[in-house]
Enzyme design. Structure first.
Site, mmCIF file in Angstrom:
data_model
loop_
_atom_site.group_PDB
_atom_site.id
_atom_site.type_symbol
_atom_site.label_atom_id
_atom_site.label_comp_id
_atom_site.label_asym_id
_atom_site.label_seq_id
_atom_site.Cartn_x
_atom_site.Cartn_y
_atom_site.Cartn_z
ATOM 1 N N GLU A 1 -16.267 -2.908 1.033
ATOM 2 C CA GLU A 1 -15.225 -3.937 1.087
ATOM 3 C C GLU A 1 -14.967 -4.466 2.491
ATOM 4 O O GLU A 1 -14.554 -5.606 2.643
ATOM 5 C CB GLU A 1 -13.916 -3.463 0.442
ATOM 6 C CG GLU A 1 -13.191 -2.404 1.205
ATOM 7 C CD GLU A 1 -11.859 -2.028 0.570
ATOM 8 O OE1 GLU A 1 -11.191 -2.909 0.027
ATOM 9 O OE2 GLU A 1 -11.497 -0.845 0.631
ATOM 10 N N LYS B 1 -4.310 -7.984 0.020
ATOM 11 C CA LYS B 1 -3.553 -6.819 -0.426
ATOM 12 C C LYS B 1 -2.655 -7.234 -1.587
ATOM 13 O O LYS B 1 -2.234 -8.377 -1.660
ATOM 14 C CB LYS B 1 -2.700 -6.306 0.739
ATOM 15 C CG LYS B 1 -2.278 -4.865 0.573
ATOM 16 C CD LYS B 1 -2.566 -4.062 1.796
ATOM 17 C CE LYS B 1 -2.300 -2.603 1.549
ATOM 18 N NZ LYS B 1 -3.524 -1.826 1.585
ATOM 19 N N ASN C 1 3.825 -18.586 -4.970
ATOM 20 C CA ASN C 1 2.767 -17.587 -5.058
ATOM 21 C C ASN C 1 2.553 -17.323 -6.540
ATOM 22 O O ASN C 1 3.507 -17.105 -7.267
ATOM 23 C CB ASN C 1 3.249 -16.312 -4.332
ATOM 24 C CG ASN C 1 2.274 -15.159 -4.447
ATOM 25 O OD1 ASN C 1 1.130 -15.352 -4.808
ATOM 26 N ND2 ASN C 1 2.748 -13.965 -4.126
ATOM 27 N N GLY C 2 1.303 -17.386 -6.996
ATOM 28 C CA GLY C 2 1.037 -17.153 -8.414
ATOM 29 C C GLY C 2 0.192 -18.269 -8.987
ATOM 30 O O GLY C 2 -0.453 -19.023 -8.235
ATOM 31 N N HIS D 1 -31.226 10.633 -12.679
ATOM 32 C CA HIS D 1 -31.274 9.877 -13.940
ATOM 33 C C HIS D 1 -31.403 8.378 -13.690
ATOM 34 O O HIS D 1 -31.135 7.586 -14.589
ATOM 35 C CB HIS D 1 -30.019 10.182 -14.770
ATOM 36 C CG HIS D 1 -29.902 11.633 -15.139
ATOM 37 N ND1 HIS D 1 -30.777 12.254 -15.995
ATOM 38 C CD2 HIS D 1 -29.047 12.595 -14.722
ATOM 39 C CE1 HIS D 1 -30.447 13.537 -16.111
ATOM 40 N NE2 HIS D 1 -29.406 13.766 -15.333
ATOM 41 N N LYS E 1 -14.891 1.802 0.522
ATOM 42 C CA LYS E 1 -14.440 1.419 1.868
ATOM 43 C C LYS E 1 -15.560 0.690 2.596
ATOM 44 O O LYS E 1 -15.337 -0.328 3.224
ATOM 45 C CB LYS E 1 -14.035 2.652 2.701
ATOM 46 C CG LYS E 1 -12.746 3.306 2.351
ATOM 47 C CD LYS E 1 -11.500 2.527 2.650
ATOM 48 C CE LYS E 1 -11.056 1.707 1.481
ATOM 49 N NZ LYS E 1 -10.207 2.238 0.496
ATOM 50 N N CYS F 1 -0.546 -15.111 -2.164
ATOM 51 C CA CYS F 1 0.011 -15.807 -1.020
ATOM 52 C C CYS F 1 1.219 -15.028 -0.536
ATOM 53 O O CYS F 1 1.682 -14.110 -1.196
ATOM 54 C CB CYS F 1 0.431 -17.205 -1.403
ATOM 55 S SG CYS F 1 -0.909 -18.114 -2.168
ATOM 56 N N TRP G 1 -3.695 -18.358 0.039
ATOM 57 C CA TRP G 1 -5.020 -17.864 -0.339
ATOM 58 C C TRP G 1 -5.456 -18.766 -1.477
ATOM 59 O O TRP G 1 -4.991 -18.627 -2.604
ATOM 60 C CB TRP G 1 -4.883 -16.409 -0.779
ATOM 61 C CG TRP G 1 -6.169 -15.681 -0.865
ATOM 62 C CD1 TRP G 1 -6.695 -15.077 -1.965
ATOM 63 C CD2 TRP G 1 -7.092 -15.435 0.195
ATOM 64 N NE1 TRP G 1 -7.887 -14.499 -1.655
ATOM 65 C CE2 TRP G 1 -8.160 -14.701 -0.337
ATOM 66 C CE3 TRP G 1 -7.131 -15.790 1.548
ATOM 67 C CZ2 TRP G 1 -9.248 -14.307 0.430
ATOM 68 C CZ3 TRP G 1 -8.223 -15.391 2.307
ATOM 69 C CH2 TRP G 1 -9.244 -14.651 1.749
ATOM 70 N N GLU H 1 -15.021 6.556 -3.199
ATOM 71 C CA GLU H 1 -14.089 5.968 -2.236
ATOM 72 C C GLU H 1 -14.806 5.617 -0.928
ATOM 73 O O GLU H 1 -14.557 4.566 -0.332
ATOM 74 C CB GLU H 1 -12.920 6.937 -2.006
ATOM 75 C CG GLU H 1 -11.870 6.481 -1.013
ATOM 76 C CD GLU H 1 -11.218 5.131 -1.332
ATOM 77 O OE1 GLU H 1 -11.378 4.609 -2.443
ATOM 78 O OE2 GLU H 1 -10.563 4.592 -0.431
ATOM 79 N N ARG I 1 -1.636 -11.171 3.040
ATOM 80 C CA ARG I 1 -1.641 -11.616 1.644
ATOM 81 C C ARG I 1 -2.482 -12.869 1.431
ATOM 82 O O ARG I 1 -2.716 -13.285 0.306
ATOM 83 C CB ARG I 1 -0.214 -11.929 1.179
ATOM 84 C CG ARG I 1 0.707 -10.754 1.192
ATOM 85 C CD ARG I 1 2.079 -11.168 0.758
ATOM 86 N NE ARG I 1 2.118 -11.441 -0.667
ATOM 87 C CZ ARG I 1 2.428 -10.536 -1.574
ATOM 88 N NH1 ARG I 1 2.735 -9.314 -1.214
ATOM 89 N NH2 ARG I 1 2.436 -10.844 -2.849
HETATM 90 C C1 F6R Z 1 -9.355 -0.750 -1.718
HETATM 91 C C2 F6R Z 1 -8.029 -1.114 -2.221
HETATM 92 C C3 F6R Z 1 -7.903 -1.477 -3.668
HETATM 93 C C4 F6R Z 1 -6.565 -0.996 -4.214
HETATM 94 C C5 F6R Z 1 -6.348 -1.528 -5.637
HETATM 95 C C6 F6R Z 1 -5.081 -0.996 -6.244
HETATM 96 O O1 F6R Z 1 -9.291 -0.388 -0.374
HETATM 97 O O2 F6R Z 1 -7.073 -1.165 -1.483
HETATM 98 O O3 F6R Z 1 -8.950 -1.001 -4.402
HETATM 99 O O4 F6R Z 1 -6.553 0.381 -4.197
HETATM 100 O O5 F6R Z 1 -6.290 -2.908 -5.609
HETATM 101 O O6 F6R Z 1 -3.979 -1.275 -5.458
HETATM 102 P P1 F6R Z 1 -2.626 -0.490 -5.630
HETATM 103 O O7 F6R Z 1 -2.826 0.911 -5.211
HETATM 104 O O8 F6R Z 1 -1.651 -1.230 -4.792
HETATM 105 O O9 F6R Z 1 -2.299 -0.567 -7.105
#
Ligand code: F6R
Length: 610
Positions: free
Chosen positions: A491, A605, A106-107, A507, A488, A8, A80, A484, A32
């Site tokens: 997600e 995030k 938050n938590g 394999h 991307k 949050c 969230w 990667e 968030r």
């Molecule tokens: C994917 C993404 C996540 C972060 C992961 C680690 O696009 O953003 O996979 O890379 O949660 O986050 P950080 O780098 O903040 O430790």
């Protein structure tokens, strides 16, 4: 990024026009969590609460007065949901029985059921949240005769779990704050002060910050900031430092772009330029820790999650090949006694994290430290927990990243490794000239990649959006690029995407290929790897796969070729330039499917819980 128990955003303002300031800051924190929002504001000594399920925009359209009501003090929250459905009543702020204590949190509170049971004899619970126990606990402490500060601290001390909490009492223009393992900063303004989950929420108000540490409590008014910690039963004042953060508010706005993610992808040229110039100051400390470990023959172990884990894989390949020193990489959440092996004071953990708040990384770092290892972190966010818990830090100055999917910070991590490992290489006589010669040109190479791949990525997204599954493959230093690219894509577009080492295809995964399946093959400028890729591509095409290659020239037989940068640039740079079209492809596919790439479902995030 990603979700844990509760991602949050919380904000508090002690000062003029509090409601509007809380709302503006909350909007920035919406990355968030975005399923409910709410505020509590003090208006001439009376507490007014407005909250609703849905976005902040929804809160504003339901209660337009929140922008006009002014106020001397306010707290706000973007939620969230975990404990309790998404509903108006479960939105924060959460109140006690009297409606005179408001809490945002938050938590997660692990023992909330226990507390709720105990309190429900006397208190009426009106929400399904774990947070509500905090409000009633404070109320209970107050009714037993305690003062506000004592009641707040006693209540919070009963909680087990992880939290950042902000609380206000009707009639009192003070914010009460507590933190345990969840980020919380205090902003210091002119005649007013603030708090938030993240510095970026407050950039429009101040660039002076105090970082609240685990176990600390704070009281913030428009004129004062006091911080304490409990030592046994005793409350001890803590002297805190004010840190200047040189990020600007425009860095946290979308500017001319439709989404933060696109803006952040296009910022990558500047980000690389900035790292090469501004992050130089972290090089000495970084290479001295690396060099010291190498001289002692210690282990070097990268720890990270998600995209930062992919960057760490590239970091390991770079370190192993440029410095000819073995290193290892582990997903932070897999760094357990089962695969940790022995670590001691000769060893170095390189913890890599954009946010510096990822719980899995913090936990792994803690256990590595217990074994005696030293911690060197590569972090984007100044003042973040990881940076404060490390022996050395390389800040890679990518500026705030708001899109949930990491883009510019991935490239920033790669460039930071290139820069530090080649600098160390120069000093120890390793063969790094081929990299140091090209490094200064990297910003313009990135610019040309953006230019050459934007259109083709957008066009291709029209075809990709119809797929159920796509596969990415690469070899060597570009195996992480394949991972990667797939991350991307999945997600933000929600299309199933997997990355594989190209050699591993035969394999097993090859069974997934049928007529028309898209395979995205990441090229190479290493002749040996290219030959191997060539046979992989032939195998795929023989089974009807449509091959999209990402290359610097015309080397692999492909149905579609995305050509970027300059043909023949050293292999070490390819992860940087090849990921750009993959980011764009994921972005445009998500948009073509009507998804919001900045706020992918189920994700947020900063993953501050395990
Ligand atoms: C994917 C993404 C996540 C972060 C992961 C680690 O696009 O953003 O996979 O890379 O949660 O986050 P950080 O780098 O903040 O430790």
């Amino acid at each position: 990024m990603w979700r844990g128990s509760e991602m949050c955003g919380i904000v508090g303002v002690a000062g003029r026009d509090a409601a509007k300031k809380v709302i503006d800051s909350l909007k920035i924190l919406e990355y968030r969590g975005y399923d409910s929002a709410g505020i509590a504001v003090m208006l001439n000594g009376r507490m007014e609460v407005r909250k609703a399920a849905g976005t902040i925009e929804n809160l504003i359209s339901r209660y337009p007065e929140v922008l006009e009501m002014g106020g001397e003090l306010g707290i706000g929250h973007t939620r969230w949901a975990t404990h309790g459905r998404v509903s108006d009543s479960n939105a924060h702020p959460i109140l006690d029985c009297s409606g005179r204590i408001a809490v945002v949190h938050n938590g997660t509170i692990d023992n909330y059921m226990e507390i709720r049971e105990k309190l429900s004899i006397k208190h009426e619970f009106r929400t399904e949240t774990d947070t509500e126990v905090i409000a009633h606990l404070i109320e209970e402490m107050l009714s037993s005769g305690m003062g506000r500060l004592e009641a707040f601290i006693s209540a919070v001390s009963e909680l087990r779990g992880e939290y950042a909490v902000a609380c206000m009492f009707e009639g009192v223009n003070e914010l009460y704050l507590a933190r345990n393992k969840i980020p919380l900063v205090i902003g210091v303004g002119e005649g007013e002060n603030y708090c938030a989950s993240d510095v970026i929420a407050l950039l429009g108000l101040t660039n002076k910050f105090i970082y609240v540490d685990d176990g600390e409590f704070a009281r913030v008014s428009s004129r004062s900031v006091d911080v304490w910690r409990l030592e046994g039963e005793k409350l001890v004042p803590v002297e805190k430092r004010i840190n200047l953060v040189d990020w600007s508010p425009s860095m946290a706005s979308k500017g001319k772009y439709e989404h933060f993610m696109l803006k952040e992808i296009f910022e990558q040229e500047d980000v690389v330029r900035r790292i090469l110039a501004e992050s130089r100051r972290y090089i000495e400390g970084t290479i001295s820790m690396l060099n010291d470990t190498m001289r002692r023959g210690g282990r070097i172990l990268f720890l990270a999650a998600g995209t930062s884990y992919h960057a760490s894989m590239v970091g390991k390949y770079l370190l192993n090949s440029l410095l000819e020193y073995p290193s290892e990489v582990s997903i932070a959440s897999e760094f357990t006694r089962w695969n940790l092996g022995s670590l001691d004071g000769d060893d170095l953990v390189i913890a890599v994290s954009q946010s510096g708040e990822t719980a899995d990384v913090l936990m792994a770092v803690k256990s590595a430290r217990k074994k005696g290892a030293r911690i060197l972190s590569f972090v984007n966010v100044p003042g973040s927990t990881l940076s404060r818990e490390s022996d050395g830090v390389f800040f890679f100055s990518a500026g705030p990243e708001i899109g949930v999917a990491a883009t510019k910070t991935y490239v920033a991590e790669l460039v930071s490794f290139l820069m530090t490992f080649t600098e160390l290489g120069k000093r120890i006589g390793a063969r790094v000239d081929h990299v140091t010669e090209v490094l200064p040109r990297l910003p313009s190479l990135v610019a040309s990649c953006l230019e050459s791949s934007n259109r083709i990525a957008r066009d291709l997204s029209e075809a990709i959006k119809r797929e159920n599954s796509i596969f990415f493959m690469g070899r060597g230093i570009n195996y992480p690029t394949a991972l990667e690219g797939a991350l991307k894509m999945k997600e933000i577009s929600y299309i199933h995407a997997e990355g594989f080492p190209a050699g591993e295809y035969k394999h097993g995964p090859l069974a997934l290929i049928s007529e028309g399946t898209y395979s995205i093959v990441i090229g190479s400028n290493d002749p040996e790897i290219r030959d191997l890729l060539l046979s992989n591509v032939n195998e795929l095409r023989a089974r009807g796969s449509r091959v999209i290659s990402v290359e610097t020239g015309d080397h692999l037989p492909s149905d579609i070729r995305i050509k970027v940068a300059e043909d023949g640039i050293p292999e070490e740079f390819l992860p940087v330039v090849f990921v750009i079209p993959l980011q764009l492809l994921a972005y445009y596919t998500a948009v073509a499917l009507g998804r919001n790439p900045d706020k992918p479902r189920n994700l947020a995030k900063s993953v501050t819980v395990k």
